[in-house]
Write an enzyme that holds these catalytic residues in place. Structure first.
Site, PDB file in Angstrom:
ATOM      1  N   HIS A 134       0.727  -1.202  -0.087  1.00 24.94           N
ATOM      2  CA  HIS A 134      -0.096  -0.191  -0.011  1.00 24.94           C
ATOM      3  C   HIS A 134       0.853   1.345  -0.008  1.00 24.94           C
ATOM      4  CE1 HIS A 134      -4.218  -1.424   0.451  1.00 24.94           C
ATOM      5  NE2 HIS A 134      -3.662  -2.683   0.679  1.00 24.94           N
ATOM      6  N   ASP A 166       2.444   2.472  -3.250  1.00 26.30           N
ATOM      7  CA  ASP A 166       2.256   2.979  -4.384  1.00 26.30           C
ATOM      8  C   ASP A 166       1.347   4.161  -4.444  1.00 26.30           C
ATOM      9  OD1 ASP A 166       0.040   1.293  -4.403  1.00 26.30           O
ATOM     10  OD2 ASP A 166       0.099   0.564  -6.439  1.00 26.30           O
ATOM     11  N   LEU A 217      -3.321 -11.070  -6.635  1.00 29.67           N
ATOM     12  CA  LEU A 217      -2.285 -11.371  -7.693  1.00 29.67           C
ATOM     13  C   LEU A 217      -2.295 -10.430  -9.079  1.00 29.67           C
ATOM     14  CD1 LEU A 217      -2.108 -15.114  -7.315  1.00 29.67           C
ATOM     15  CD2 LEU A 217      -0.727 -13.464  -6.025  1.00 29.67           C
ATOM     16  N   GLU A 254      -8.448   2.139 -13.689  1.00 32.99           N
ATOM     17  CA  GLU A 254      -8.970   1.687 -12.280  1.00 32.99           C
ATOM     18  C   GLU A 254      -9.429   2.965 -11.476  1.00 32.99           C
ATOM     19  OE1 GLU A 254      -8.762  -1.091 -10.714  1.00 32.99           O
ATOM     20  OE2 GLU A 254      -7.278  -2.515 -12.084  1.00 32.99           O
ATOM     21  N   ASP A 295       0.822  -2.484 -10.161  1.00 30.73           N
ATOM     22  CA  ASP A 295       0.338  -3.820 -10.436  1.00 30.73           C
ATOM     23  C   ASP A 295       0.723  -3.819 -11.891  1.00 30.73           C
ATOM     24  OD1 ASP A 295      -0.617  -4.148  -7.887  1.00 30.73           O
ATOM     25  OD2 ASP A 295      -2.667  -3.958  -8.431  1.00 30.73           O
ATOM     26  N   TYR A 334     -10.874  -1.443   0.648  1.00 26.88           N
ATOM     27  CA  TYR A 334      -9.464  -0.885  -0.190  1.00 26.88           C
ATOM     28  C   TYR A 334      -9.604   0.461  -0.145  1.00 26.88           C
ATOM     29  CZ  TYR A 334      -5.723  -0.334  -3.053  1.00 26.88           C
ATOM     30  OH  TYR A 334      -4.654   0.350  -3.752  1.00 26.88           O
TER      31      TYR A 334
HETATM   32  C1  GLA Z   1      -3.655  -3.603  -4.991  1.00 28.22           C
HETATM   33  C2  GLA Z   1      -3.636  -2.088  -5.804  1.00 28.22           C
HETATM   34  C3  GLA Z   1      -2.265  -1.686  -5.845  1.00 28.22           C
HETATM   35  C4  GLA Z   1      -1.437  -1.565  -4.543  1.00 28.22           C
HETATM   36  C5  GLA Z   1      -1.830  -3.056  -3.752  1.00 28.22           C
HETATM   37  C6  GLA Z   1      -1.208  -2.764  -2.403  1.00 28.22           C
HETATM   38  O1  GLA Z   1      -3.054  -4.488  -5.665  1.00 28.22           O
HETATM   39  O2  GLA Z   1      -3.907  -2.401  -7.105  1.00 28.22           O
HETATM   40  O3  GLA Z   1      -2.134  -0.246  -6.626  1.00 28.22           O
HETATM   41  O4  GLA Z   1      -2.321  -0.714  -3.766  1.00 28.22           O
HETATM   42  O5  GLA Z   1      -3.106  -3.250  -3.707  1.00 28.22           O
HETATM   43  O6  GLA Z   1       0.159  -2.717  -2.251  1.00 28.22           O
END
Ligand code: GLA
Length: 394
Positions: free
Chosen positions: A40, A42, A133, A168, A180, A229
């Protein structure tokens, strides 16, 4: 390309021929990712350490002349279609369907000025969904690469990741970062990517050749759009706004030092303080972890993964009892370097970095502990870190 990969490319092309009745023009493999440290961070402009993995999304496509995009998602047994170029914003309001990902990519590309063509598409995946994933990022990048090839433009990995993030954030309605998508297109075999999510500079850091990543499914599924989230980026912004009043140099939680947090933490609510504690500590762990890998010290890296899981559990409060059991069991196995859960949290997969020779013992311990507690064996898979997305044309 390995024999296995060429077979998979051929398989999806064969399915396309059977279902669509003509030849594929472009085939894409877009991998999922692990994120071993930097959880978390990014969207807080911190540092992350993801890597691409073998499980992937496979896409075969050929252009159409009527601007229609028809997608056959084989794993779901569903077909959906949409028309270019007028794509309504916030398609998620019509039900949060998987087709919003390709639609969102089309929308983001068109907004950036790219002219797209309609496509017939067949989508096959061996990447578990809603499991941390990055199956959605893989779908986004697969479509983006298909359009690049069919429409004759080419974006660099960072621009691709930003198109995915825009999809997103503004189309699907998830406030995620760009880690990701970047891992999906910029991954390198046996390497983690140490990415600075403010400057976007990155460095590839090798994992030991005799290490493996074991992924274990907790069986708990979450959808980012439905889960808490989105609360986390909002809480981080709120904490930032409070701290900024006292230290104007603070633009995101990345800018907060441990000392500043101790000094100013009493201005934050208990929840905000916990979130900030995770982010500030995780930034330090990600940087320390990168330095450890640079000197080949995977033991230290694994210890930091463990601390990272504990901080996610206690401060970010996005773990689950199933994930905590998997982590604690893995940590106790000789040869396990470290373990923390994948992606956004609230369920999904545990990711375990382990000496290759210790994999059977690890899986046995995990199966036994999970079976004892939950009466079932959790599915697991062993993977290596791989190269990022690949495209072939006919
Ligand atoms: C998800 C989000 C990412 C990142 C992770 C946690 O995968 O898509 O952008 O925030 O959670 O590190």
């Amino acid at each position: 390309m390995s024999i296995l990969q060429s077979t998979k490319f051929e398989q999806v092309q064969h399915i396309f021929r059977e279902l669509v009745g003509r030849e594929t023009a472009v085939t894409v493999q877009a991998p999922g990712r692990v994120n071993l440290l930097g959880a978390h961070l990014d969207y807080n402009e911190g540092w992350v350490l993801p890597g691409a993995i073998e499980p992937s999304v496979w896409l075969a496509a050929a252009p159409t002349t009527d601007n229609r995009v028809t997608v056959r998602a084989l794993n779901l047994g569903e077909t959906a279609a949409f028309q270019l170029p007028h794509l309504e914003l916030f398609a998620s309001s019509v039900g949060g369907s998987w087709i919003n990902y390709p639609m969102g990519v089309a929308w983001a590309l068109q907004k950036a000025g790219y002219e797209l063509v309609g496509m017939d598409v067949v989508l096959v995946s061996d990447l578990p969904q809603a499991a941390g994933l990055s199956s959605s990022a893989a779908v986004e990048m697969a479509f983006l690469l298909a359009w690049e090839t069919l429409c004759g433009f080419a974006l660099d990995p960072l621009s691709r990741a930003h198109i995915g993030q825009k999809t997103e954030n503004e189309y699907v309605g998830v406030g995620s970062g760009m880690m990701d998508q970047f891992a999906c297109v910029a991954g390198r075999a046996n390497h983690l990517i140490y990415l600075d999510c403010r400057t976007f500079s990155h460095e590839l850091l090798p994992l030991p050749p005799d290490s493996a990543v074991v992924l274990v499914d907790s069986g708990v599924r979450r959808r980012l759009t439905n889960s808490q989230y989105n609360d986390r980026p909002a809480e981080c912004r709120e904490a930032t706004a409070v701290l900024q009043q006292h230290q104007p140099h603070i633009k995101t939680l990345r800018d907060v030092s441990q000392d500043e947090l101790e000094l100013l933490g009493h201005h934050l609510s208990q929840t905000m303080r916990k979130r900030a504690t995770h982010v500030v500590g995780e930034c330090a762990r990600a940087n320390e972890g990168a330095a450890a890998l640079r000197r080949g010290d995977v033991t230290t890296f694994g210890r930091l993964m463990r601390q990272s899981h504990i901080s996610s559990r206690d401060n970010y409060e996005n773990s689950t009892p199933e994930l905590d059991l998997l982590a604690a069991t893995a940590w106790a196995v000789p040869g396990c370097y470290g373990a923390r859960f994948a992606g956004g949290g609230f369920g999904g997969f545990m990711q375990i970095l382990v000496e290759e020779t210790a994999v059977p013992q690890l899986i046995e311990s995990i199966n036994r502990a999970f079976e004892r507690e939950y009466g079932r064996t959790p599915p697991s898979l062993v993977t290596k870190l791989t190269d990022g997305a690949k495209t072939t044309t006919n």
